[in-house]
Design a protein around this motif. Structure first.
Motif, mmCIF file in Angstrom:
data_model
loop_
_atom_site.group_PDB
_atom_site.id
_atom_site.type_symbol
_atom_site.label_atom_id
_atom_site.label_comp_id
_atom_site.label_asym_id
_atom_site.label_seq_id
_atom_site.Cartn_x
_atom_site.Cartn_y
_atom_site.Cartn_z
ATOM 1 N N ILE A 33 78.575 -6.693 -25.744
ATOM 2 C CA ILE A 33 77.402 -6.840 -26.605
ATOM 3 C C ILE A 33 77.754 -6.451 -28.037
ATOM 4 O O ILE A 33 77.545 -7.221 -28.983
ATOM 5 C CB ILE A 33 76.246 -5.953 -26.090
ATOM 6 C CG1 ILE A 33 75.862 -6.370 -24.679
ATOM 7 C CG2 ILE A 33 75.057 -6.040 -27.009
ATOM 8 C CD1 ILE A 33 74.902 -5.429 -24.001
ATOM 9 N N THR A 34 78.350 -5.251 -28.197
ATOM 10 C CA THR A 34 78.582 -4.763 -29.562
ATOM 11 C C THR A 34 79.609 -5.628 -30.281
ATOM 12 O O THR A 34 79.451 -5.914 -31.465
ATOM 13 C CB THR A 34 79.041 -3.298 -29.534
ATOM 14 O OG1 THR A 34 80.140 -3.180 -28.649
ATOM 15 C CG2 THR A 34 77.944 -2.383 -29.085
ATOM 16 N N VAL A 37 77.918 -8.789 -31.407
ATOM 17 C CA VAL A 37 76.971 -8.572 -32.507
ATOM 18 C C VAL A 37 77.730 -8.255 -33.792
ATOM 19 O O VAL A 37 77.374 -8.745 -34.873
ATOM 20 C CB VAL A 37 75.974 -7.449 -32.156
ATOM 21 C CG1 VAL A 37 75.083 -7.137 -33.337
ATOM 22 C CG2 VAL A 37 75.127 -7.869 -30.975
ATOM 23 N N THR B 128 72.237 -8.622 -20.240
ATOM 24 C CA THR B 128 72.385 -8.787 -21.688
ATOM 25 C C THR B 128 73.808 -9.215 -22.022
ATOM 26 O O THR B 128 74.016 -10.152 -22.815
ATOM 27 C CB THR B 128 72.069 -7.459 -22.396
ATOM 28 O OG1 THR B 128 70.858 -6.954 -21.881
ATOM 29 C CG2 THR B 128 71.963 -7.648 -23.883
ATOM 30 N N TYR B 132 75.420 -12.744 -23.803
ATOM 31 C CA TYR B 132 76.376 -12.865 -24.916
ATOM 32 C C TYR B 132 77.633 -13.602 -24.500
ATOM 33 O O TYR B 132 78.279 -14.238 -25.327
ATOM 34 C CB TYR B 132 76.722 -11.477 -25.469
ATOM 35 C CG TYR B 132 75.640 -10.959 -26.360
ATOM 36 C CD1 TYR B 132 75.508 -11.417 -27.663
ATOM 37 C CD2 TYR B 132 74.710 -10.049 -25.886
ATOM 38 C CE1 TYR B 132 74.492 -10.966 -28.471
ATOM 39 C CE2 TYR B 132 73.692 -9.594 -26.691
ATOM 40 C CZ TYR B 132 73.589 -10.056 -27.967
ATOM 41 O OH TYR B 132 72.577 -9.630 -28.770
ATOM 42 N N ALA B 137 77.069 -16.382 -29.954
ATOM 43 C CA ALA B 137 76.193 -15.549 -30.780
ATOM 44 C C ALA B 137 76.242 -15.961 -32.244
ATOM 45 O O ALA B 137 75.370 -15.592 -33.022
ATOM 46 C CB ALA B 137 76.579 -14.081 -30.640
ATOM 47 N N PRO B 142 69.663 -14.212 -30.514
ATOM 48 C CA PRO B 142 69.460 -13.699 -29.157
ATOM 49 C C PRO B 142 68.033 -13.938 -28.688
ATOM 50 O O PRO B 142 67.093 -13.861 -29.461
ATOM 51 C CB PRO B 142 69.762 -12.206 -29.291
ATOM 52 C CG PRO B 142 69.675 -11.911 -30.731
ATOM 53 C CD PRO B 142 70.032 -13.157 -31.456
ATOM 54 N N ALA B 146 68.347 -10.234 -24.251
ATOM 55 C CA ALA B 146 69.326 -9.913 -25.299
ATOM 56 C C ALA B 146 68.607 -9.508 -26.579
ATOM 57 O O ALA B 146 69.003 -8.558 -27.252
ATOM 58 C CB ALA B 146 70.226 -11.105 -25.548
ATOM 59 N N GLU B 150 69.381 -5.798 -27.857
ATOM 60 C CA GLU B 150 70.307 -5.738 -28.994
ATOM 61 C C GLU B 150 69.939 -4.654 -30.007
ATOM 62 O O GLU B 150 70.809 -3.880 -30.408
ATOM 63 C CB GLU B 150 70.393 -7.100 -29.671
ATOM 64 C CG GLU B 150 71.537 -7.153 -30.640
ATOM 65 C CD GLU B 150 71.496 -8.396 -31.479
ATOM 66 O OE1 GLU B 150 71.633 -9.480 -30.908
ATOM 67 O OE2 GLU B 150 71.309 -8.269 -32.704
ATOM 68 N N MET B 154 72.521 -1.684 -30.699
ATOM 69 C CA MET B 154 73.119 -1.664 -32.036
ATOM 70 C C MET B 154 72.689 -0.424 -32.818
ATOM 71 O O MET B 154 73.426 0.055 -33.671
ATOM 72 C CB MET B 154 72.764 -2.936 -32.808
ATOM 73 C CG MET B 154 73.441 -4.165 -32.285
ATOM 74 S SD MET B 154 75.140 -3.900 -31.763
ATOM 75 C CE MET B 154 75.957 -3.721 -33.333
ATOM 76 N N CYS B 177 75.895 4.769 -25.989
ATOM 77 C CA CYS B 177 74.918 3.757 -25.565
ATOM 78 C C CYS B 177 74.424 4.075 -24.157
ATOM 79 O O CYS B 177 73.222 4.018 -23.880
ATOM 80 C CB CYS B 177 75.545 2.366 -25.561
ATOM 81 S SG CYS B 177 75.837 1.714 -27.183
#
Lengths: 166, 337
Positions: A33-34, A37, B128, B132, B137, B142, B146, B150, B154, B177
């Protein structure tokens, strides 16, 4: 109160379950995910930068275009002015030439007319002289050798006729 | 606004005679109710219905020093001893017939709740991550889960970058996280009063202690030379040299303790407050219809307020725990000036 003494069973399960879940998510969850992003953020930053550059280039182009148009307009004005000037010059020259030619023609015509007039006058004079001679012959034929007075008269006539020619 | 007061007045008049008939004569055991809700138990009590309690029986796994492993369902323990084990009335734990505590790794209410919330967490995060993996992306915004996850992930990731530094925040970001989402999810599940939620997991000191110990080991196992030099040989005047290591070591040990107790006490206190306010309704039942009715309205309104406050606290505590963890990790990753 057993609220503040950690329970061994729950500790045991918490360590195991938390450990397993953390391991799975560490391997297959959060980094994906990170990373994605972050990649997207970098992409957005780059795109924004590119867009700014493109906009700057567009502005430069527009300015250049405007400059070019301005320059062209000035050139056009200059050419038009020159054209106007040269046209005026050509016309003036043509007019002058035409006037000169016309003058020349007139002059020639005048001299010719004068020559014609002269020759016509000469012709007339010759004719008059012949007629005069003819008349004189006739007069002479009739009265000549008659008397002294007539002889004098004839002399006078001859003098008179001859006189204007001097 | 006037409508609101009409509703309040109607509510004040509503209870009373109807409930008075049902009113129980015996006093309600408020501490019993509250500690029953915030504590652990061998079965998952859902409700009482017609005088019978409805509960989900859970597996009991114990190892006695004398008789070895025993696995059985907790409903056997409802009526006294089973296979030589019974629930001690004082501690609420399973003990052997001679009163000694066996090695007990039963799937209790909290353990089941832990399993369910972890399964939920796994599901959410892996879904999630799957989004991705399956979508580009760079080309798609998203959507669905997601888009929901996110910002949370983040937020922690950026917090890690800010507090740990560009160099190695990536190594620690998944841990932070995980801790953040785990605490957040369990805090919210704790507020939900019925079955899937309701277990007071983040208000349990064993759980918060494991979380804080994870931070402790992460900090101290991967500390830099500079970090250890600051603890054992800091740049201080000579007469402080012998004292500073003691203080620093004490401080390093206090950090996980403070993390443990902060989260545990906050969540526990929140649960106790809400339960107490709800209990006011039952306590007031015997003081006559007027008091009962008015106090019910007050306690419902106050309960709503406290529930909202708890939602806020649920987020704040998860955030604070994660932020302090990231700061501690950041301190241990310094490389000197």
């Amino acid at each position: 109160m057993n609220l503040v003494t950690p329970d061994s069973g729950l500790l045991f399960w918490m360590v195991i379950i938390f450990g397993i879940v953390f391991f799975i998510l560490w391997k297959f969850g959060f980094p994906i995910i990170t990373d994605m992003v972050e990649k997207r953020s970098a992409h957005i930053d780059e795109s924004l930068k590119l867009a700014q550059e493109a906009e700057k280039r567009m502005q430069d182009l527009a300015r250049e275009q405007a400059e070019l148009i301005e320059k062209t307009r000035l050139e056009q004005n200059r050419i038009l002015k020159e054209a106007t000037q040269s046209r005026a010059a050509i016309i003036a020259k043509a007019e002058k030439e035409a006037a000169q030619r016309a003058d020349k023609l007139l002059e020639k015509a005048r001299t010719e007319i004068a020559a014609e007039k002269e020759s016509a006058l000469r012709d007339i004079r010759l004719e008059v002289a012949r007629l005069s001679v003819g008349i004189a012959e006739k007069v002479i034929r009739k009265d000549l050798s008659t008397d002294e007075a007539q002889m004098q008269y004839l002399d006078r006539l001859v003098d008179e006729v001859a006189a204007p020619k001097d | 606004m006037r409508k609101f007061w009409y509703i309040v007045i109607c509510l004040l008049m509503l209870p009373g005679p109807a409930l008075r008939a049902q009113e129980a004569e015996e006093d309600i055991d408020v501490p019993g109710v509250i500690f029953g809700h915030i504590g652990d138990s061998y079965e998952w009590h859902i409700t009482d219905w017609g005088g019978k309690s409805i509960a989900i029986p859970l597996p009991v796994i114990v190892r006695s020093k004398t008789t070895g492993w025993h696995v059985f369902s907790s409903h056997h323990l409802e009526h006294g001893a089973y296979q030589g084990f019974h629930i001690d009335a004082d501690s609420g734990k399973i003990v052997e017939s001679d009163g000694t505590r066996p090695f007990d790794i039963s799937i209790t209410k909290n353990v089941l709740s832990l399993m369910m919330s972890c399964a939920l967490l796994l599901l959410i995060v892996l879904l999630t991550a799957r989004w991705y993996r399956r979508h580009d992306a760079l080309k798609e915004a998203p959507r669905g889960i997601a888009a929901f996850m996110e910002p949370l992930v983040m937020m922690v990731h950026d917090m890690a970058r800010e507090n740990i530094g560009e160099e190695d925040y990536r190594r620690y970001s998944p841990f932070l996280c995980m801790v953040f989402l785990f605490i957040l999810l369990n805090n919210f599940l704790g507020i939900v009063p019925f079955f899937p939620g309701g277990a007071n997991l983040t208000g349990n000191i064993a759980v918060t202690m494991v979380l804080a110990l994870c931070t402790f080991f992460t900090v101290n196992l991967f500390g830099t030379k500079h970090y250890y030099k600051d603890i054992f040989n800091p740049d201080v005047p000579g007469f402080l040299k012998p004292i500073m290591p003691v203080i620093e070591v004490f401080s390093a040990l206090m950090k996980p303790l403070s993390l443990t107790v902060r989260l545990f006490a906050n969540m526990l206190a929140g649960h106790i407050m809400i339960l107490s306010i709800v209990c006011v309704i039952f306590i007031m039942a015997k003081y006559g219809p007027l008091l009962f009715g008015s106090m019910s309205v007050v306690s419902v309104l106050f309960g709503v307020f406290l529930d909202m406050l708890e939602c806020l606290v649920a987020f704040i505590q998860a955030y604070v725990f994660t932020m302090l963890s990231s700061i501690y990790i950041g301190l241990s990753r310094q490389h000197g000036e």
